[in-house]
Design a protein around this motif. Structure first.
Motif, PDB file in Angstrom:
ATOM      1  N   THR A 376      55.985  37.416  42.146  1.00 38.77           N
ATOM      2  CA  THR A 376      54.543  37.639  42.318  1.00 38.77           C
ATOM      3  C   THR A 376      53.759  37.211  41.080  1.00 38.77           C
ATOM      4  O   THR A 376      52.662  36.658  41.190  1.00 38.77           O
ATOM      5  N   ASN A 380      50.698  34.355  41.175  1.00 40.73           N
ATOM      6  CA  ASN A 380      49.306  34.646  40.867  1.00 40.73           C
ATOM      7  C   ASN A 380      48.790  33.869  39.660  1.00 40.73           C
ATOM      8  O   ASN A 380      47.599  33.590  39.575  1.00 40.73           O
ATOM      9  N   ARG A 403      41.924  37.465  46.091  1.00 40.95           N
ATOM     10  CA  ARG A 403      42.192  38.287  44.916  1.00 40.95           C
ATOM     11  C   ARG A 403      43.654  38.244  44.458  1.00 40.95           C
ATOM     12  O   ARG A 403      43.938  38.363  43.264  1.00 40.95           O
ATOM     13  N   TYR A 404      44.561  38.043  45.411  1.00 42.57           N
ATOM     14  CA  TYR A 404      45.964  38.349  45.091  1.00 42.57           C
ATOM     15  C   TYR A 404      46.855  37.619  46.078  1.00 42.57           C
ATOM     16  O   TYR A 404      46.454  37.323  47.202  1.00 42.57           O
ATOM     17  N   THR A 406      51.260  37.304  47.304  1.00 39.89           N
ATOM     18  CA  THR A 406      52.649  37.701  47.131  1.00 39.89           C
ATOM     19  C   THR A 406      53.492  37.039  48.217  1.00 39.89           C
ATOM     20  O   THR A 406      52.966  36.618  49.247  1.00 39.89           O
ATOM     21  N   SER A 455      40.756  42.840  52.342  1.00 37.09           N
ATOM     22  CA  SER A 455      40.687  44.135  51.671  1.00 37.09           C
ATOM     23  C   SER A 455      39.544  44.953  52.234  1.00 37.09           C
ATOM     24  O   SER A 455      38.478  44.434  52.587  1.00 37.09           O
TER      25      SER A 455
END
Length: 467
Positions: A376, A380, A403-404, A406, A455
């Motif tokens: 991860t 990122n 934002r993210y 994985t 989100s």
């Protein structure tokens, strides 16, 4: 594990018995004689017995070079490799001259033999089963492979014919391996102790069976100039460089609109199923007519099913100016198959064996990629640079925020994005991310999956109360 070969005339129920013993409809079954052409192997279970069973082509007389002669040669090899033989005859029809002729062939093999009177249900079947005594091969075992009658008698016959081999080994417990990674450490879901499953797919007469025979070093599969020889999907176990392999030879796949014969449809479904359950699919092209529309359709199938892809260009020995041709084919693969960009393109000749080693190397390499896990932290760091270089577009005046990221799993690599308004993320931007992942983390020749999770807005409830 002991091995038993099923032999007999065409249409006496060999494939039906094979399917009954392995517990799956692996072998194609039809009322027409001569459906089975190649040897098919499977793991059979009968009571507490576990053994290898071989389904064979129906025995027919014919010259050695003819199709029936080549099929008979395959059956004879199956008898040689087996510990015992099931000799089937049709109890409803009774004994025929062919049954008597081929009974002599089996007798000369000097192997433990179990005579089976199949289709023995009903009075006619019972009377026909008794004719089996005339062959001089012992007591016939009456059964119905289609309905499952008489399997207990077959169990007893196997125990009697192979008293030593029917002692089961003690079962061993498999140890569980856990993958533990550091925060910034890549990993893999590759388990080298399990056989690597490979399916060879392609159009009819691309040379799939010839290639597999060359790889294993024996004439295991029926080959010849006639298109459409292979009907059943045949799985063969062997080792290459110390690695266990299970490779599937499949029927040639034509466009659906051209397929009218029921058997060809069944064979096609069998081939597609093999591609779905393989880990790596080798799309075998004919070097003289590469990248036909059906080849691209098969590549799409591999991508949709999430399998790793290797492109084998067969009959390379027929090509002149090979360097220029290979460059052209690799450029064509990039242009026509962007969904599996970077899939290895390997020139080879199944007839001479040239390029087979490089094909296996490419298979192992792309299989490692297919099992790859990326940490991860690395993902990122890459994502931050990708977003800075080309930010997501705005929707209704609000910019999409990622934002993210994985990786949820491998086999194939599957990534999850977190952010706001991701449902509105354009397909073009997803392709930008996929191409970036493929290049940054060296992921050629495998499908890449991306899912999105929007989100929750932490202020949504407060705004609702203020209203």
């Amino acid at each position: 594990m002991f091995t038993i070969a099923i032999i007999g005339r065409p249409n006496v129920g060999k494939s039906t018995l094979f399917n009954r013993l392995v517990g799956k409809r692996l072998a194609l079954v039809d009322d027409r004689p001569g459906v089975t052409r190649d040897r098919r192997e499977g793991e059979a279970r009968l009571g507490d017995l576990v053994f290898k069973i071989i389904d064979t082509a129906g025995l027919e007389e014919g010259a050695a070079a003819s199709l029936s002669g080549r099929m008979r040669a395959q059956t004879e090899r199956a008898i040689e490799s087996a510990d015992a033989v099931f000799f089937l005859f049709d109890a409803r029809l009774g004994l025929t001259p062919d049954d008597r002729f081929f009974a002599n062939l089996v007798r000369r093999a000097d192997k433990p033999l179990i005579l089976i009177a199949n289709k023995a249900e009903g009075r006619i079947g019972e009377a026909g089963a008794r004719e089996g005594y005339d062959l001089g091969l012992g007591d016939p075992v009456p059964l119905s492979a289609e309905h499952g009658d008489g399997m207990s008698d077959l169990y007893s016959a196997i125990r009697e014919a192979l008293p030593e081999q029917t002692e089961l080994p003690a079962e061993e417990e498999e140890g569980e391996t856990r993958l533990i990674l550091g925060e910034d450490e890549d990993g893999s879901e590759l388990d080298p102790t399990k056989p690597l499953r490979i399916a060879i797919i392609g159009r009819p007469n691309a040379g799939k069976s010839t290639l597999l025979n060359t790889i294993i070093g024996q004439d295991r599969l029926l080959t010849g100039p006639e298109p459409g020889l292979t009907r059943d999907t045949i799985g063969i176990d062997f080792e290459w460089g110390g690695r266990k392999i299970k490779m599937f030879d499949t029927a040639g796949l034509r466009r659906r609109a051209k397929v009218e014969d029921k058997l060809e449809k069944l064979a096609g479904h069998d081939a597609v199923r093999a591609a779905k359950f393989a880990e790596v699919a080798v799309l075998l092209l004919d070097a003289t007519i590469p990248f036909e529309k059906q080849d691209l359709t098969l590549a799409d199938l591999v991508e949709r099913e999430g399998r790793a892809l290797v492109i084998g260009v067969n009959k390379w020995d027929l090509i002149e100016h090979r360097g220029a041709k290979l460059s052209e084919l690799r450029e064509e693969a990039i242009r026509l198959l962007p969904q599996v960009k970077g899939a290895p393109v390997v020139p080879l000749s199944g007839a001479t064996g040239d390029g087979v080693g490089k094909l296996m190397e490419a298979i192992f390499r792309v299989h490692e990629v297919w099992n790859k896990r990326i940490s991860t932290a690395r993902l990122n760091r890459w994502l931050a640079g990708a977003l800075e270089q080309s930010p997501p577009p705005a929707v209704s005046g609000r910019r999409i925020k990622i934002r993210y990221m994985t990786q949820l799993r491998a086999r194939p690599p599957y990534f999850l994005l977190f952010g706001n308004q991701l449902d509105a993320l354009p397909a073009s931007y997803e392709r930008y991310l996929v191409n970036g992942l493929r290049q940054a983390f060296d992921l050629p020749g495998v499908p890449i999956r991306i899912s999105k999770k929007t989100s929750d807005n932490p202020y949504a409830d407060r705004k609702a109360r203020q209203r």
